[in-house]
Write a protein that holds these residues in place. Structure first.
Motif, short mmCIF file in Angstrom:
data_model
loop_
_atom_site.label_atom_id
_atom_site.label_comp_id
_atom_site.label_asym_id
_atom_site.label_seq_id
_atom_site.Cartn_x
_atom_site.Cartn_y
_atom_site.Cartn_z
N UNK A 105 -7.17 -15.73 -1.72
CA UNK A 105 -6.76 -15.44 -0.34
C UNK A 105 -5.41 -16.09 -0.04
N UNK A 106 -4.53 -15.34 0.60
CA UNK A 106 -3.22 -15.86 0.95
C UNK A 106 -3.28 -16.56 2.31
N UNK A 107 -2.64 -17.72 2.39
CA UNK A 107 -2.64 -18.49 3.63
C UNK A 107 -1.65 -17.88 4.64
N UNK A 108 -1.99 -17.95 5.91
CA UNK A 108 -1.12 -17.44 6.99
C UNK A 108 -0.55 -18.62 7.76
N UNK A 109 0.78 -18.69 7.84
CA UNK A 109 1.45 -19.76 8.56
C UNK A 109 1.63 -19.37 10.02
N UNK A 110 1.33 -20.28 10.92
CA UNK A 110 1.47 -20.03 12.36
C UNK A 110 2.73 -20.74 12.86
N UNK A 111 3.67 -19.98 13.40
CA UNK A 111 4.91 -20.57 13.93
C UNK A 111 4.77 -20.75 15.44
N UNK A 112 5.14 -21.91 15.93
CA UNK A 112 5.01 -22.26 17.35
C UNK A 112 6.38 -22.68 17.90
N UNK A 113 6.70 -22.23 19.11
CA UNK A 113 7.98 -22.59 19.75
C UNK A 113 7.94 -24.08 20.12
N UNK A 114 8.90 -24.89 19.60
CA UNK A 114 8.89 -26.32 19.90
C UNK A 114 9.01 -26.60 21.40
N UNK A 115 9.61 -25.74 22.16
CA UNK A 115 9.79 -25.98 23.60
C UNK A 115 8.47 -25.97 24.35
N UNK A 116 7.53 -25.24 23.85
CA UNK A 116 6.22 -25.17 24.52
C UNK A 116 5.55 -26.53 24.54
#
Length: 423
Positions: free
Chosen positions: A25-36
């Protein structure tokens, strides 16, 4: 065995798929806005200031203030999102390989402890050694079979029967092996299978009767008696059948028939035979039970009728249809048996030539033993048989004639025609 390895390989392959699949299974990276996250932190500090002001204005107690601070921190931690998901799984290929190796090692160890590989090897060895064990058992060559080898021989015979179908000889051998192993259930079932294929096999009937007598139940003894009677109908002088009938009569407390059978056995033995003394002692015991003097082997019934000797003149003839069926070197047997009573002949005449028509005389002079003669019975059945050899047992191609019930009190002569071809 090939099927076992095939199924085992399929199971191993399926297990490997289940072990390796999660690592594919391939891992999914979650990107988050640093400003939040920065905005949420600002809100947190602003709320802290408000709580401190409420405490100073006495609108919030010290305890309530501390509790509100804790709740505020928990909320902030729940709302903060990671800016990057770290890969802590390491190398998936290495982990999958380790999982497969562990599964294989565990399977091999578990099968080695609880599997049936030893039984599989024993079975293959039994099949491979079947000819050798059979030769040692049947031909009596080499050392006698040990209990383990008897078990192997039985397993090999059962395998042969399951793969090659019914074989009367194999069933007979299996029955005898089972008798040696004290497995009466297997023995009787094997002998019954053999007799189902060939109901007239004397050797199997004798072995089957022995197994039934060892069982000892009333039903088994009755079955054995019927089989032995059938043997004596074909071969009235079969000593093995007579000895077993003697045991049956003794168990049933039929002292007269038991004594007659044991005396017949004794007359066929040499004094050097180790069984001679034992049978002589048994006869002495039966004489005492019958209140007969040990030196006088004639029973009371024969003594009371001694003044009335019986004899039967038998006039023999041959059917015209069977003249060409008389075998070369044939032997003629004429014998009388009680219509109701022991299966042993009361009188037997044996002629080493066949020249019919002819006349023979049956009397106590032809008795096989002095305590079992025609004087003891009122009704008899007379049989004449042209045998291929000097044995009285029935064989295909022999000729035979048999009378109806003859009343010795009323008849002294009998005309008997040999009119049957045994097939």
């Amino acid at each position: 065995m090939t099927e076992f390895y095939l199924y085992a390989g399929m199971l191993i392959l399926l297990g490997c798929v289940f072990v390796v699949l999660p690592f594919m299974r391939k891992d999914t990276l979650v990107s988050v806005d640093p400003g939040t996250n920065a905005e949420r932190i600002d809100i947190y500090h602003q709320r802290l200031t408000e709580l401190a002001q409420e405490q100073q204005d006495s609108r919030l107690s010290d305890e309530g203030y501390q509790q509100a601070i804790v709740e505020l921190k928990k909320r902030l931690l729940n709302e903060l999102a990671p800016e990057k998901q770290f890969n802590l799984k390491g190398n998936n290929v290495v982990l999958a390989s380790v999982g497969v190796l562990f599964m294989l090692s565990f399977s091999i160890i578990f099968y080695g402890i609880s599997g049936s590989h030893k039984q599989q090897l024993s079975w293959l060895e039994a099949v491979e050694k079947l000819p050798e064990l059979g030769q040692r058992a049947v031909m009596q060559t080499g050392d006698p079979l040990t209990p383990n080898e008897l078990q192997q021989f039985a397993l090999g015979l059962r395998t042969k029967l399951s793969t090659n179908g019914d074989d009367q000889v194999a069933w007979m051998l299996l029955g005898r092996v089972a008798m040696s192993l004290n497995d009466l259930s297997m023995a009787t079932q094997a002998f019954e299978k053999s007799l189902k294929i060939n109901p007239d096999n004397v050797n199997v009937m004798l072995a089957y009767s022995q197994a039934l007598l060892v069982d000892g139940s009333e039903q088994s003894i009755n079955k054995a008696a019927k089989k032995l009677s059938k043997i004596l109908q074909k071969n009235p002088t079969n000593m093995d059948a007579i000895s077993l009938l003697a045991l049956i009569a003794y168990e049933r407390k039929d002292w007269l028939e038991a004594k007659a059978a044991f005396e017949l056995l004794l007359s066929s033995m040499e004094k050097a035979d180790p069984r001679y003394v034992m049978i002589k002692q048994r006869i002495d015991e039966l004489n005492q039970r019958l209140n007969v003097n040990v030196e006088d082997s004639i029973n009371k019934n024969s003594q009371t009728m001694a003044l009335q000797p019986r004899q039967l003149t038998v006039k023999l003839s041959l059917s015209d249809d069977l003249v060409n069926n008389v075998p070369e070197g044939a032997t003629l047997f004429v014998f009388a048996k009680a219509a109701q009573g022991p299966q042993m002949p009361l009188a037997v005449v044996k002629l080493t030539y066949v020249d019919l028509p002819t006349t023979v005389l049956l009397s106590k002079e032809n008795a096989m033993m002095p305590s079992l003669t025609m004087e003891q019975f009122d009704q008899v059945i007379v049989t004449a048989r042209i045998s291929k050899d000097d044995k009285v047992d029935v064989q295909v191609g022999e000729l035979q004639g048999q009378s109806t019930v003859v009343d010795l009190n009323a008849e002294t002569e009998l005309s008997l025609m040999i009119n049957q071809l045994i097939q």
